[in-house]
Every structure is written in C-alpha cells, then in structure tokens.
Design a protein around this motif. Sequence first.
Motif, PDB file in Angstrom:
ATOM      1  N   CYS A 123      14.729  90.171  74.607  1.00 47.15           N
ATOM      2  CA  CYS A 123      15.816  89.670  73.528  1.00 47.15           C
ATOM      3  C   CYS A 123      15.531  90.670  72.075  1.00 47.15           C
ATOM      4  CB  CYS A 123      15.093  88.485  72.630  1.00 47.15           C
ATOM      5  SG  CYS A 123      14.788  87.121  73.723  1.00 47.15           S
ATOM      6  N   GLN A 124      17.289  90.968  71.830  1.00 42.31           N
ATOM      7  CA  GLN A 124      17.237  92.412  70.565  1.00 42.31           C
ATOM      8  C   GLN A 124      17.923  91.908  69.304  1.00 42.31           C
ATOM      9  OE1 GLN A 124      19.652  95.461  72.868  1.00 42.31           O
ATOM     10  NE2 GLN A 124      17.538  95.271  74.291  1.00 42.31           N
ATOM     11  N   CYS A 125      17.907  90.672  69.077  1.00 40.70           N
ATOM     12  CA  CYS A 125      18.592  90.072  68.145  1.00 40.70           C
ATOM     13  C   CYS A 125      18.216  88.824  68.387  1.00 40.70           C
ATOM     14  CB  CYS A 125      20.310  89.746  68.253  1.00 40.70           C
ATOM     15  SG  CYS A 125      20.611  89.624  69.521  1.00 40.70           S
ATOM     16  N   VAL A 126      18.465  88.362  67.373  1.00 40.97           N
ATOM     17  CA  VAL A 126      18.598  86.272  66.478  1.00 40.97           C
ATOM     18  C   VAL A 126      18.977  85.779  67.735  1.00 40.97           C
ATOM     19  CG1 VAL A 126      19.001  84.721  65.009  1.00 40.97           C
ATOM     20  CG2 VAL A 126      17.936  86.599  64.543  1.00 40.97           C
ATOM     21  N   GLU A 127      19.596  85.561  67.856  1.00 41.79           N
ATOM     22  CA  GLU A 127      21.091  85.756  68.889  1.00 41.79           C
ATOM     23  C   GLU A 127      20.382  85.532  70.271  1.00 41.79           C
ATOM     24  OE1 GLU A 127      22.593  87.461  66.991  1.00 41.79           O
ATOM     25  OE2 GLU A 127      23.101  86.280  65.488  1.00 41.79           O
ATOM     26  N   ASP A 128      19.877  86.535  70.974  1.00 45.10           N
ATOM     27  CA  ASP A 128      19.004  85.735  72.390  1.00 45.10           C
ATOM     28  C   ASP A 128      18.099  85.370  71.790  1.00 45.10           C
ATOM     29  OD1 ASP A 128      20.693  88.113  73.108  1.00 45.10           O
ATOM     30  OD2 ASP A 128      19.276  89.832  72.593  1.00 45.10           O
ATOM     31  N   TYR A 129      17.725  84.888  70.966  1.00 46.08           N
ATOM     32  CA  TYR A 129      16.021  84.120  71.032  1.00 46.08           C
ATOM     33  C   TYR A 129      16.756  82.880  70.764  1.00 46.08           C
ATOM     34  CZ  TYR A 129      12.665  87.919  70.012  1.00 46.08           C
ATOM     35  OH  TYR A 129      12.190  89.051  69.945  1.00 46.08           O
ATOM     36  N   GLU A 130      18.049  82.210  69.903  1.00 52.13           N
ATOM     37  CA  GLU A 130      18.381  81.276  69.874  1.00 52.13           C
ATOM     38  C   GLU A 130      18.958  80.607  71.016  1.00 52.13           C
ATOM     39  OE1 GLU A 130      21.723  81.635  66.536  1.00 52.13           O
ATOM     40  OE2 GLU A 130      19.663  81.441  64.928  1.00 52.13           O
ATOM     41  N   ALA A 131      19.713  81.787  72.111  1.00 51.35           N
ATOM     42  CA  ALA A 131      19.851  81.093  73.165  1.00 51.35           C
ATOM     43  C   ALA A 131      18.929  80.599  74.575  1.00 51.35           C
ATOM     44  CB  ALA A 131      20.406  82.684  74.288  1.00 51.35           C
ATOM     45  N   LEU A 132      17.369  80.599  74.039  1.00 48.21           N
ATOM     46  CA  LEU A 132      16.447  80.494  74.373  1.00 48.21           C
ATOM     47  C   LEU A 132      15.593  78.636  74.136  1.00 48.21           C
ATOM     48  CD1 LEU A 132      14.329  83.660  74.628  1.00 48.21           C
ATOM     49  CD2 LEU A 132      16.032  82.917  76.499  1.00 48.21           C
ATOM     50  N   LEU A 133      16.658  78.554  73.250  1.00 42.16           N
ATOM     51  CA  LEU A 133      15.860  77.235  72.240  1.00 42.16           C
ATOM     52  C   LEU A 133      16.580  76.076  73.511  1.00 42.16           C
ATOM     53  CD1 LEU A 133      17.372  77.760  68.910  1.00 42.16           C
ATOM     54  CD2 LEU A 133      14.572  77.167  69.737  1.00 42.16           C
ATOM     55  N   PRO A 134      15.519  74.974  73.732  1.00 41.97           N
ATOM     56  CA  PRO A 134      15.589  73.464  74.746  1.00 41.97           C
ATOM     57  C   PRO A 134      17.223  73.403  74.480  1.00 41.97           C
ATOM     58  CG  PRO A 134      13.484  73.654  73.751  1.00 41.97           C
ATOM     59  CD  PRO A 134      14.335  75.130  73.152  1.00 41.97           C
ATOM     60  N   TRP A 135      17.577  73.235  73.451  1.00 39.33           N
ATOM     61  CA  TRP A 135      19.082  72.797  73.841  1.00 39.33           C
ATOM     62  C   TRP A 135      20.203  73.975  73.807  1.00 39.33           C
ATOM     63  CZ3 TRP A 135      15.628  72.971  69.369  1.00 39.33           C
ATOM     64  CH2 TRP A 135      15.673  73.850  68.655  1.00 39.33           C
TER      65      TRP A 135
END
Length: 63
Positions: free
Chosen positions: A38-50
């Motif tokens: 993960c390199q940015c916030v969007e990368d982390y958000e893509a891992l959220l369960p929803w």
Amino acid sequence: MYHLRALCLHFSLIRTARLHGLNPYRYYVKVLEAIPSCQCVEDYEALLPWNIQLERVGMVAAA
C-alpha cells in the motif's frame, strides 16, 4: 495496555469481515499480505471489507 489495543484491532477486523459476509481468516490473510504494498490512502481503503470483491475465490464465508 498496548496488547489490549492490538487485540481490539484484530477482533475488530475479524468481526467486520464476518458482518460483510467474508471468511475472516482469508480476509485477514489478504489484508496482511497487501499492507506492505500500500502506498496511498486509496490502497488502504481498497482493503476495507465493504470494498473487497466478494467474488474472489475463497473470500465468501461458508453459511
């Protein structure tokens, strides 16, 4: 004190995965494997369960 915070974080991930119909173990493994890249916030958000695609092999929880 820190170990209780860590435990709460882990249980939160597991419980949230279940609430979204994911296999908690496989979701958790997927998240832990993906975090290093993960390199940015969007990368982390893509891992959220929803945001995880439920069609992925083995991700949907057994009934």
